[in-house]
Design an enzyme around this catalytic site. Structure first.
Site, mmCIF file in Angstrom:
data_model
loop_
_atom_site.group_PDB
_atom_site.id
_atom_site.type_symbol
_atom_site.label_atom_id
_atom_site.label_comp_id
_atom_site.label_asym_id
_atom_site.label_seq_id
_atom_site.Cartn_x
_atom_site.Cartn_y
_atom_site.Cartn_z
ATOM 1 N N SER A 1 78.743 -45.635 28.866
ATOM 2 C CA SER A 1 79.755 -44.968 28.059
ATOM 3 C C SER A 1 79.838 -43.494 28.462
ATOM 4 O O SER A 1 80.056 -43.189 29.635
ATOM 5 C CB SER A 1 79.433 -45.157 26.567
ATOM 6 O OG SER A 1 80.532 -44.800 25.764
ATOM 7 N N GLU B 1 85.093 -54.879 25.432
ATOM 8 C CA GLU B 1 84.604 -53.519 25.167
ATOM 9 C C GLU B 1 85.062 -52.960 23.820
ATOM 10 O O GLU B 1 84.298 -52.329 23.098
ATOM 11 C CB GLU B 1 85.060 -52.572 26.275
ATOM 12 C CG GLU B 1 84.424 -52.809 27.624
ATOM 13 C CD GLU B 1 83.089 -52.114 27.780
ATOM 14 O OE1 GLU B 1 82.588 -51.536 26.801
ATOM 15 O OE2 GLU B 1 82.550 -52.139 28.903
ATOM 16 N N HIS C 1 81.177 -53.302 23.625
ATOM 17 C CA HIS C 1 80.763 -52.063 24.271
ATOM 18 C C HIS C 1 79.271 -51.819 24.046
ATOM 19 O O HIS C 1 78.805 -51.726 22.920
ATOM 20 C CB HIS C 1 81.574 -50.905 23.689
ATOM 21 C CG HIS C 1 81.335 -49.581 24.353
ATOM 22 N ND1 HIS C 1 81.499 -49.390 25.692
ATOM 23 C CD2 HIS C 1 80.962 -48.371 23.844
ATOM 24 C CE1 HIS C 1 81.249 -48.123 25.991
ATOM 25 N NE2 HIS C 1 80.901 -47.495 24.890
#
Length: 545
Positions: free
Chosen positions: A224, A354, A450
């Site tokens: 991320s 995600e 995610h």
């Protein structure tokens, strides 16, 4: 295969083996065991720079004063100041229950600490150096910490030395301001968190051999915002030579416009300059512009500084990173497209679902058709209609699914694909993955969300949400830790017992799916990325606003 089950930690943390003393350039530290084997040693809460407090707030990290005697390194240092989210305390409680007694989570502005996990201390083993992996945590560059993802034991047991770091976050890590620019000998401000990461890598180069690590074989990796930071490091001339391979999970900096110090742009988050964001923060705090403004900013508590972004979305540091002419000399998207980044092997990829867990946060509003269209208009201007037709929603009830599909492509699929293509064109060996293993337990409804791949790099599955890991989970832990650590060792993820993973070829454009099946497949939704690419080029070419 070495054991990956982390509850082995519980009985052994207080035991300090005879060879757990290490002398680094700032003094002597004593570590502790992280497992039952005598060579499994961790050193936690090692300061790598002076506390960035008082007059050092919003300055590059400064050298650390040496200490006398032996400093205990058996508990994590403070995390950097950040907002608190509803699930934080419950998550930290479960981590603490697994990693008693050394897991702690508290915040303070004195937060520039790192941790080392090793099975190769020179006093315990031979002279062979292990490859080094340096973890840069995610959290939007406004949250997170070095200890939040407990991958130290799982990866260190695979024959690497793992380093995890803190870096300054939010306004305290990424604030640009005219007065800060004026006091800088580089006429730059806004990238203190990136400078912290560079200082940590310099610490690794100077000291990691004392832990059995090879300073000439360093892999940086992040997820991320951590992957965005890896991307910034690859783009920054200040970080050249400090690392030799990179892994970017679920993000890059290749697909958006970053704010610039003084030149107005339509950046990721809004129009204007980085210095204007700093001026808005100052005004939100009620500080008048003038010669005392900077002193007054430095006199405010860290909590006051952090709280501003919570009630003013225009004071936005979510992406971090300013094109300041020093740390970042041009838009990273241009650096990467032109092949001016660090020329090193890379792994890059994203997950199949995600955006399932952050719809309201990413949309910044309730999921209605009107709010969805407003978001697209703000983000893409004259191209908004085309994006809505590509990801349509006939009613408010359709918006959540439409936005998940859009955001999975826009925030993750497109940027990692563009990054892989950039690297391949530059002649860099690139391994491109698509993680498609869905969650279990309470995570079953959100698929391969995610950050899910981190569970398989740690071997730790949140008990209250996932349940007890099964043999499929265990198999994927072995697969992921195997690929990641073999890449760190050799610059190639392929190794004994691992399914073959070919180098990415943009002509065939195949991604390597990692899930219940492990195989090559066409890049998902690649036909949609042409519109994203056209929009990005338009933003990069736009005249200052």
């Amino acid at each position: 295969m070495r054991p990956w089950v982390l509850p082995l930690l519980l009985c052994c943390v207080n035991f300090a083996p005879a060879q757990s003393l290490v002398t680094i350039d700032s003094g002597t530290i004593e570590g502790a065991s992280f497992g039952s084997a005598p060579d499994e040693i961790m050193f936690l809460g090692i300061p790598y720079a002076a506390p960035p407090t008082g007059d050092l707030r919003w300055k590059p990290p400064q050298p650390l004063a040496r200490w006398r005697g032996t400093r205990m390194a058996n508990a994590f240092g403070a995390a950097c100041p950040q907002p608190e989210y509803p699930d934080d305390k419950a998550y930290q409680k479960e981590l603490a229950e697994t990693f008693q007694p050394y897991f702690t989570q508290h915040t303070a502005e004195d937060c520039l600490y790192l941790n080392v996990f090793t099975t190769n201390l020179p006093g315990n083993n031979g002279a062979k150096k292990f490859p080094v992996m340096v973890w840069i945590h995610g959290g939007g560059n406004i949250g997170g910490s070095s200890q939040a993802v407990p991958m130290g034991p799982a990866l260190a047991r695979q024959g690497v030395v793992l380093v995890t770091i803190n870096y300054r976050l939010g306004a305290l890590g990424f604030l640009a301001h005219p007065a800060l620019t004026a006091e800088s000998p580089h006429h730059a401000s806004g990238n203190y968190g990136i400078l912290d990461q560079i200082a940590a890598l310099q610490w690794v180069r100077r000291n990691i051999a004392m832990f059995g690590g090879d300073p000439a074989n360093v892999t940086v990796f992040g997820e991320s915002a951590g992957a965005v930071n890896v991307c910034y490091l690859m783009s920054s001339p200040l970080a050249r030579g400090l690392f030799h391979r990179a892994i970017l999970e679920s993000c890059t900096c290749s697909d958006y416009v970053s704010p610039e110090l003084k030149k107005p742009t339509r950046y990721f988050g809004g129009p204007g300059t980085s210095e204007e964001i700093g001026l808005r923060l100052m005004r939100d705090l009620g500080i008048p512009d003038g010669p005392q403004a900077l002193a007054q900013l430095r006199s405010r508590t860290s909590q006051e500084i952090v709280d501003v972004s919570g009630h003013d979305r225009t004071v936005n540091f979510d992406a971090g990173g300013t094109v300041d002419g020093w740390v970042l000399t041009e838009q990273p998207a241009i650096t990467l497209a032109q092949g001016r980044q660090a020329r090193i092997p890379v792994i890059v990829g994203s997950n199949s679902d995600e955006a399932t867990v952050n719809v309201d946060e990413d949309l910044h509003a309730e999921p209605t058709v009107a709010n969805y269209k407003a978001y697209l208009k703000n983000e893409f201007l004259e191209d908004a209609g085309e994006f809505f037709r590509m990801y349509p929603a006939a009613t408010d009830a359709d918006v959540r699914a439409a936005f998940i599909a859009f955001d999975t492509d826009y925030g993750f699929g497109f940027p990692v694909h563009r990054f892989a293509a950039n690297m391949a064109v530059a002649g860099q060996k690139t391994w491109f993955y698509y993680f498609a293993y869905p969650g279990k337990g309470q995570y079953a409804a959100v698929g391969a969300f995610h950050g899910i791949e981190l569970k398989f790099l740690t071997g730790w599955f949140r008990p209250s949400r996932w349940g007890k890991p099964d043999s499929q989970d265990s198999r994927l832990v072995d697969l992921m830790t195997g690929y990641w650590t073999h890449f760190a060792k050799t610059g190639d993820p392929n190794g004994p017992g691992l399914p073959p993973w070919p180098v990415y070829n943009p002509k065939t454009d195949l991604a390597f799916e990692i899930g219940f099946r492990v195989k090559l497949r066409p890049t998902p939704h690649a036909e949609r990325f042409t519109l994203f690419e056209r929009s990005l080029k338009s933003k990069l070419a736009a005249k200052p606003q």
